[in-house]
Write a protein that holds these residues in place. Sequence first.
Motif, PDB file in Angstrom:
ATOM      1  N   GLU A  55      -0.757  16.955   1.200  1.00 56.40           N
ATOM      2  CA  GLU A  55       0.453  16.456   0.525  1.00 56.40           C
ATOM      3  C   GLU A  55       0.701  17.242  -0.767  1.00 56.40           C
ATOM      4  O   GLU A  55       1.822  17.643  -1.058  1.00 56.40           O
ATOM      5  CB  GLU A  55       0.315  14.965   0.203  1.00 56.40           C
ATOM      6  CG  GLU A  55       0.387  14.042   1.390  1.00 56.40           C
ATOM      7  CD  GLU A  55       1.804  13.784   1.896  1.00 56.40           C
ATOM      8  OE1 GLU A  55       2.788  14.146   1.213  1.00 56.40           O
ATOM      9  OE2 GLU A  55       1.919  13.202   2.985  1.00 56.40           O
TER      10      GLU A  55
ATOM     11  N   ARG B 232       1.595  12.721   8.847  1.00 58.39           N
ATOM     12  CA  ARG B 232       2.135  11.395   8.524  1.00 58.39           C
ATOM     13  C   ARG B 232       2.303  10.558   9.782  1.00 58.39           C
ATOM     14  O   ARG B 232       2.023   9.359   9.776  1.00 58.39           O
ATOM     15  CB  ARG B 232       3.449  11.517   7.759  1.00 58.39           C
ATOM     16  CG  ARG B 232       3.234  11.947   6.317  1.00 58.39           C
ATOM     17  CD  ARG B 232       4.489  11.839   5.509  1.00 58.39           C
ATOM     18  NE  ARG B 232       4.231  12.096   4.096  1.00 58.39           N
ATOM     19  CZ  ARG B 232       5.073  11.796   3.129  1.00 58.39           C
ATOM     20  NH1 ARG B 232       6.242  11.222   3.402  1.00 58.39           N
ATOM     21  NH2 ARG B 232       4.773  12.066   1.878  1.00 58.39           N
TER      22      ARG B 232
ATOM     23  N   ILE C 288       2.214   7.006   8.184  1.00 54.91           N
ATOM     24  CA  ILE C 288       2.737   7.102   6.817  1.00 54.91           C
ATOM     25  C   ILE C 288       4.255   7.244   6.895  1.00 54.91           C
ATOM     26  O   ILE C 288       4.769   8.060   7.659  1.00 54.91           O
ATOM     27  CB  ILE C 288       2.134   8.311   6.064  1.00 54.91           C
ATOM     28  CG1 ILE C 288       0.616   8.209   6.012  1.00 54.91           C
ATOM     29  CG2 ILE C 288       2.721   8.415   4.659  1.00 54.91           C
ATOM     30  CD1 ILE C 288      -0.074   9.480   5.507  1.00 54.91           C
ATOM     31  N   ASP C 289       4.957   6.479   6.103  1.00 53.79           N
ATOM     32  CA  ASP C 289       6.414   6.548   6.040  1.00 53.79           C
ATOM     33  C   ASP C 289       6.840   7.992   5.777  1.00 53.79           C
ATOM     34  O   ASP C 289       6.399   8.611   4.803  1.00 53.79           O
ATOM     35  CB  ASP C 289       6.914   5.626   4.927  1.00 53.79           C
ATOM     36  CG  ASP C 289       8.421   5.609   4.779  1.00 53.79           C
ATOM     37  OD1 ASP C 289       9.133   6.349   5.495  1.00 53.79           O
ATOM     38  OD2 ASP C 289       8.899   4.847   3.934  1.00 53.79           O
TER      39      ASP C 289
ATOM     40  N   ALA D 262       8.240   8.725   2.320  1.00 57.36           N
ATOM     41  CA  ALA D 262       7.422   8.375   1.146  1.00 57.36           C
ATOM     42  C   ALA D 262       7.256   9.569   0.215  1.00 57.36           C
ATOM     43  O   ALA D 262       7.046  10.692   0.669  1.00 57.36           O
ATOM     44  CB  ALA D 262       6.043   7.891   1.592  1.00 57.36           C
TER      45      ALA D 262
ATOM     46  N   ALA E 114       3.002   9.050  -4.035  1.00 56.81           N
ATOM     47  CA  ALA E 114       2.638   7.693  -3.612  1.00 56.81           C
ATOM     48  C   ALA E 114       1.526   7.740  -2.561  1.00 56.81           C
ATOM     49  O   ALA E 114       0.607   6.913  -2.576  1.00 56.81           O
ATOM     50  CB  ALA E 114       3.861   6.965  -3.064  1.00 56.81           C
ATOM     51  N   VAL E 115       1.596   8.706  -1.657  1.00 58.71           N
ATOM     52  CA  VAL E 115       0.561   8.868  -0.628  1.00 58.71           C
ATOM     53  C   VAL E 115      -0.756   9.278  -1.287  1.00 58.71           C
ATOM     54  O   VAL E 115      -1.815   8.715  -1.000  1.00 58.71           O
ATOM     55  CB  VAL E 115       1.006   9.895   0.432  1.00 58.71           C
ATOM     56  CG1 VAL E 115      -0.101  10.152   1.451  1.00 58.71           C
ATOM     57  CG2 VAL E 115       2.287   9.430   1.127  1.00 58.71           C
TER      58      VAL E 115
ATOM     59  N   ALA F  20      -2.285   6.291  -3.142  1.00 63.33           N
ATOM     60  CA  ALA F  20      -2.873   5.296  -2.246  1.00 63.33           C
ATOM     61  C   ALA F  20      -4.216   5.782  -1.699  1.00 63.33           C
ATOM     62  O   ALA F  20      -5.194   5.026  -1.649  1.00 63.33           O
ATOM     63  CB  ALA F  20      -1.907   4.987  -1.103  1.00 63.33           C
TER      64      ALA F  20
ATOM     65  N   LEU G  15       4.487   1.663   3.026  1.00 65.66           N
ATOM     66  CA  LEU G  15       4.016   3.048   2.935  1.00 65.66           C
ATOM     67  C   LEU G  15       3.191   3.427   4.160  1.00 65.66           C
ATOM     68  O   LEU G  15       3.336   4.520   4.708  1.00 65.66           O
ATOM     69  CB  LEU G  15       3.202   3.242   1.652  1.00 65.66           C
ATOM     70  CG  LEU G  15       2.810   4.656   1.284  1.00 65.66           C
ATOM     71  CD1 LEU G  15       4.022   5.549   1.098  1.00 65.66           C
ATOM     72  CD2 LEU G  15       1.962   4.655   0.015  1.00 65.66           C
ATOM     73  N   PHE G  16       2.334   2.517   4.607  1.00 66.25           N
ATOM     74  CA  PHE G  16       1.481   2.751   5.767  1.00 66.25           C
ATOM     75  C   PHE G  16       1.745   1.684   6.818  1.00 66.25           C
ATOM     76  O   PHE G  16       1.731   0.499   6.518  1.00 66.25           O
ATOM     77  CB  PHE G  16      -0.007   2.685   5.361  1.00 66.25           C
ATOM     78  CG  PHE G  16      -0.414   3.756   4.409  1.00 66.25           C
ATOM     79  CD1 PHE G  16      -0.855   4.991   4.864  1.00 66.25           C
ATOM     80  CD2 PHE G  16      -0.346   3.544   3.038  1.00 66.25           C
ATOM     81  CE1 PHE G  16      -1.227   5.988   3.974  1.00 66.25           C
ATOM     82  CE2 PHE G  16      -0.712   4.534   2.145  1.00 66.25           C
ATOM     83  CZ  PHE G  16      -1.151   5.764   2.612  1.00 66.25           C
ATOM     84  N   THR G  17       1.979   2.115   8.043  1.00 62.49           N
ATOM     85  CA  THR G  17       2.180   1.192   9.156  1.00 62.49           C
ATOM     86  C   THR G  17       1.147   1.513  10.221  1.00 62.49           C
ATOM     87  O   THR G  17       1.054   2.664  10.631  1.00 62.49           O
ATOM     88  CB  THR G  17       3.601   1.340   9.737  1.00 62.49           C
ATOM     89  OG1 THR G  17       4.531   1.140   8.680  1.00 62.49           O
ATOM     90  CG2 THR G  17       3.860   0.359  10.841  1.00 62.49           C
TER      91      THR G  17
ATOM     92  N   GLY H 148      -1.030  -0.224   8.446  1.00 61.79           N
ATOM     93  CA  GLY H 148      -1.646  -0.472   7.145  1.00 61.79           C
ATOM     94  C   GLY H 148      -3.060  -0.992   7.245  1.00 61.79           C
ATOM     95  O   GLY H 148      -3.588  -1.240   8.321  1.00 61.79           O
TER      96      GLY H 148
END
Length: 177
Positions: free
Chosen positions: A59, A90, A95-96, A99, A103-104, A107, A131-133, A135
């Motif tokens: 990132e 991602r 990961i969105d 985002a 932010a990544v 986290a 942010l994370f799905t 999660g």
Amino acid sequence: MLAGCVTAPYPTAVLPSYGASVTLDPARQSIIQTAYVFASPGSMAGRPWEAAQAISEAEFLAVELNYGQRWIEMSPLVKQAFVQARPEWRGALGIDLAAPPQAVIDAFTLLRLAYGAQDAAAAAAALQPPLFTPGGAATIARLADLPPLPRTAWAASMAQDEMWRMQNQGSRGDDWE
């Protein structure tokens, strides 16, 4: 008329400093580290904190190589390779896609600190939707079993080759020490 002259700020990304007594170059270290770990993803198996570090570095590099002044001489193909690889890593981790990189990174830094403190609940809490799905523990499980990311591995390898080329040609040599 002046409104047309205003440019949007470029994205920024910073890796955390852990207070080491030795000052390391985060971009150079990230290039070397990502080239190694994404070439052999099995090296991170069962180590979600290491996978989180590698993704944080990717990132960071997607931003740093495109906007950092010291990388002006780097091939635009390398810079674009990280941007094109971002949806791959991602997507693998949920990961969105929209985002902000910082932010990544933040986290994943919280995740790594929680693992260092042996606090599984805090580690899972660091990776929450949107942010994370999905999660939490599910994202940690994905980190622990990160699939091969060929675009990411290619981008990291190209960045390392290009960094060595620039160093060998004396490009921006004051930055290599």
